[in-house]
Each structure stands twice: as structure tokens, then as C-alpha cells.
Design a protein around this motif. Structure first.
Motif, PDB file in Angstrom:
ATOM      1  N   UNK A   1      97.821  61.116 -24.234  1.00 19.40           N
ATOM      2  CA  UNK A   1      96.447  60.977 -23.748  1.00 19.40           C
ATOM      3  C   UNK A   1      95.459  60.381 -24.726  1.00 19.40           C
ATOM      4  N   UNK A   2      95.972  59.736 -25.786  1.00 22.43           N
ATOM      5  CA  UNK A   2      95.097  59.140 -26.792  1.00 22.43           C
ATOM      6  C   UNK A   2      95.126  57.626 -26.619  1.00 22.43           C
ATOM      7  N   UNK A   3      93.996  57.062 -26.225  1.00 28.00           N
ATOM      8  CA  UNK A   3      93.912  55.609 -26.088  1.00 28.00           C
ATOM      9  C   UNK A   3      94.098  55.090 -24.740  1.00 28.00           C
TER      10      UNK A   3
ATOM     11  N   UNK B   1     102.847  53.605 -30.106  1.00 34.08           N
ATOM     12  CA  UNK B   1     101.691  53.350 -29.245  1.00 34.08           C
ATOM     13  C   UNK B   1     101.927  54.009 -27.883  1.00 34.08           C
ATOM     14  N   UNK B   2     103.130  53.854 -27.338  1.00 33.72           N
ATOM     15  CA  UNK B   2     103.459  54.466 -26.043  1.00 33.72           C
ATOM     16  C   UNK B   2     103.374  55.987 -26.129  1.00 33.72           C
ATOM     17  N   UNK B   3     103.866  56.561 -27.225  1.00 36.07           N
ATOM     18  CA  UNK B   3     103.833  58.017 -27.408  1.00 36.07           C
ATOM     19  C   UNK B   3     102.385  58.502 -27.482  1.00 36.07           C
ATOM     20  N   UNK B   4     101.529  57.762 -28.200  1.00 38.63           N
ATOM     21  CA  UNK B   4     100.119  58.136 -28.297  1.00 38.63           C
ATOM     22  C   UNK B   4      99.485  58.152 -26.909  1.00 38.63           C
ATOM     23  N   UNK B   5      99.790  57.161 -26.125  1.00 39.41           N
ATOM     24  CA  UNK B   5      99.225  57.092 -24.776  1.00 39.41           C
ATOM     25  C   UNK B   5      99.766  58.208 -23.889  1.00 39.41           C
TER      26      UNK B   5
ATOM     27  N   UNK C   1      96.744  47.706 -31.153  1.00 43.61           N
ATOM     28  CA  UNK C   1      96.630  48.373 -29.857  1.00 43.61           C
ATOM     29  C   UNK C   1      95.248  48.997 -29.647  1.00 43.61           C
ATOM     30  N   UNK C   2      94.356  48.856 -30.643  1.00 43.86           N
ATOM     31  CA  UNK C   2      92.988  49.320 -30.475  1.00 43.86           C
ATOM     32  C   UNK C   2      92.639  50.625 -31.156  1.00 43.86           C
ATOM     33  N   UNK C   3      93.528  51.125 -32.003  1.00 47.27           N
ATOM     34  CA  UNK C   3      93.262  52.375 -32.712  1.00 47.27           C
ATOM     35  C   UNK C   3      92.695  52.100 -34.100  1.00 47.27           C
ATOM     36  N   UNK C   4      91.934  53.049 -34.607  1.00 41.76           N
ATOM     37  CA  UNK C   4      91.543  53.045 -36.011  1.00 41.76           C
ATOM     38  C   UNK C   4      92.591  53.884 -36.731  1.00 41.76           C
TER      39      UNK C   4
ATOM     40  N   UNK D   1     106.154  50.358 -46.702  1.00 42.57           N
ATOM     41  CA  UNK D   1     106.369  49.264 -45.755  1.00 42.57           C
ATOM     42  C   UNK D   1     106.253  49.766 -44.313  1.00 42.57           C
ATOM     43  N   UNK D   2     106.817  50.924 -44.048  1.00 42.33           N
ATOM     44  CA  UNK D   2     106.770  51.488 -42.701  1.00 42.33           C
ATOM     45  C   UNK D   2     105.342  51.861 -42.306  1.00 42.33           C
ATOM     46  N   UNK D   3     104.588  52.423 -43.225  1.00 42.44           N
ATOM     47  CA  UNK D   3     103.208  52.807 -42.908  1.00 42.44           C
ATOM     48  C   UNK D   3     102.379  51.557 -42.586  1.00 42.44           C
ATOM     49  N   UNK D   4     102.633  50.461 -43.294  1.00 39.48           N
ATOM     50  CA  UNK D   4     101.901  49.214 -43.034  1.00 39.48           C
ATOM     51  C   UNK D   4     102.242  48.649 -41.659  1.00 39.48           C
ATOM     52  N   UNK D   5     103.517  48.672 -41.293  1.00 39.23           N
ATOM     53  CA  UNK D   5     103.950  48.143 -39.998  1.00 39.23           C
ATOM     54  C   UNK D   5     103.377  48.985 -38.855  1.00 39.23           C
ATOM     55  N   UNK D   6     103.474  50.304 -38.992  1.00 36.08           N
ATOM     56  CA  UNK D   6     102.962  51.197 -37.953  1.00 36.08           C
ATOM     57  C   UNK D   6     101.449  51.069 -37.841  1.00 36.08           C
ATOM     58  N   UNK D   7     100.751  51.037 -38.963  1.00 36.04           N
ATOM     59  CA  UNK D   7      99.287  50.912 -38.946  1.00 36.04           C
ATOM     60  C   UNK D   7      98.871  49.606 -38.265  1.00 36.04           C
ATOM     61  N   UNK D   8      99.557  48.512 -38.570  1.00 44.84           N
ATOM     62  CA  UNK D   8      99.221  47.221 -37.961  1.00 44.84           C
ATOM     63  C   UNK D   8      99.421  47.261 -36.445  1.00 44.84           C
TER      64      UNK D   8
END
Length: 120
Positions: free
Chosen positions: A118-120, A111-115, A27-30, A15-22
Motif C-alpha cells: 500500500x505504499x505508492x 517496487x511491486x512489493x511496496x505497492x 518509481x517515484x519514491x524518495x 552496489x545493491x543499495x545503489x541499484x535498489x535506490x535508483x
């Protein structure tokens, strides 16, 4: 059209992987997902281009999140890494220039952590 940054999400809670992936896809990531460290290692070994590794620390099987990140960095030395955990009695083994996020977290925080990395 430019390619979207690709994130490998390693999490054993479906369930968590589905929520995070969505959230990441919105946010524009694959997103590529793996439920175990071994599955993540196979994806990395196939040399699929990955722009960010997002991994839970506690995973079923022999490879925990620390080991997945170490393996990923051996293949891609500059790969950004986000670790997540609810609890870990282990001594942290973070790779340099990575982030640790504690559960529970909001998917938007990833998403904020990825940014921030420097990713995205």
C-alpha cells in the motif's frame, strides 16, 4: 506538489543499495539509505518520516534486519516492512503484515512489493 513516499533502505552491499535506490526513485519514491542496522536505528530515532522499511536481514554490527524492523515498529506501529535475504539460518522474526523477498531478486520486485503493502 505531493510528497513522495519515503523508503528507508537498509543494505550493506553498496552496489545493491545503489541499484535498489535508483529503481525506487525512478518509481517515484524518495529513498534514504543505511549500510548498517545501527545507522538505520539512528535515522528512525531522529523521527524522519518513513513510509516503508526495506531491510536486509543479515547486516554487519549488532542489529540485524529483524531487530531493525522491531525497533522501527516500536516507533511507528503501522510501518510496512519488506525483508530481503539470500540465506538465513535463523528462525524468521517477521513483524505482522510484512513481506519476505529472497535474493536474488529484480529491483522491480521491490517496487511491486511496496505497492502490495500500500505504499505508492
Amino acid at each position: 506538489m505531493t510528497e513522495r513516499p519515503r523508503i528507508l533502505v537498509v543494505e550493506d552491499e553498496t552496489m545493491l543499495i545503489e541499484v535498489v535506490a535508483a529503481e525506487l526513485e525512478e518509481a517515484g519514491y524518495e529513498v534514504v539509505t543505511a549500510l548498517t542496522g545501527e545507522a538505520a536505528a539512528a535515522i528512525l530515532a531522529a523521527r524522519l518520516p518513513i513510509d516503508l522499511l526495506f531491510t536486509d536481514i543479515r547486516l554487519p554490527g549488532d542489529l540485524d534486519g529483524w531487530a531493525v524492523a522491531e525497533h522501527a515498529r516500536a516507533l511507528q506501529p503501522g510501518l510496512p516492512v519488506i525483508y530481503v535475504t539470500g540465506y538465513s539460518a535463523e528462525e524468521p522474526r517477521q513483524v505482522p503484515d510484512s513481506l519476505l523477498v529472497m535474493k536474488p531478486y529484480r529491483p522491480s520486485a521491490i517496487v511491486q512489493a511496496a505497492r502490495r503493502l500500500g505504499v505508492g
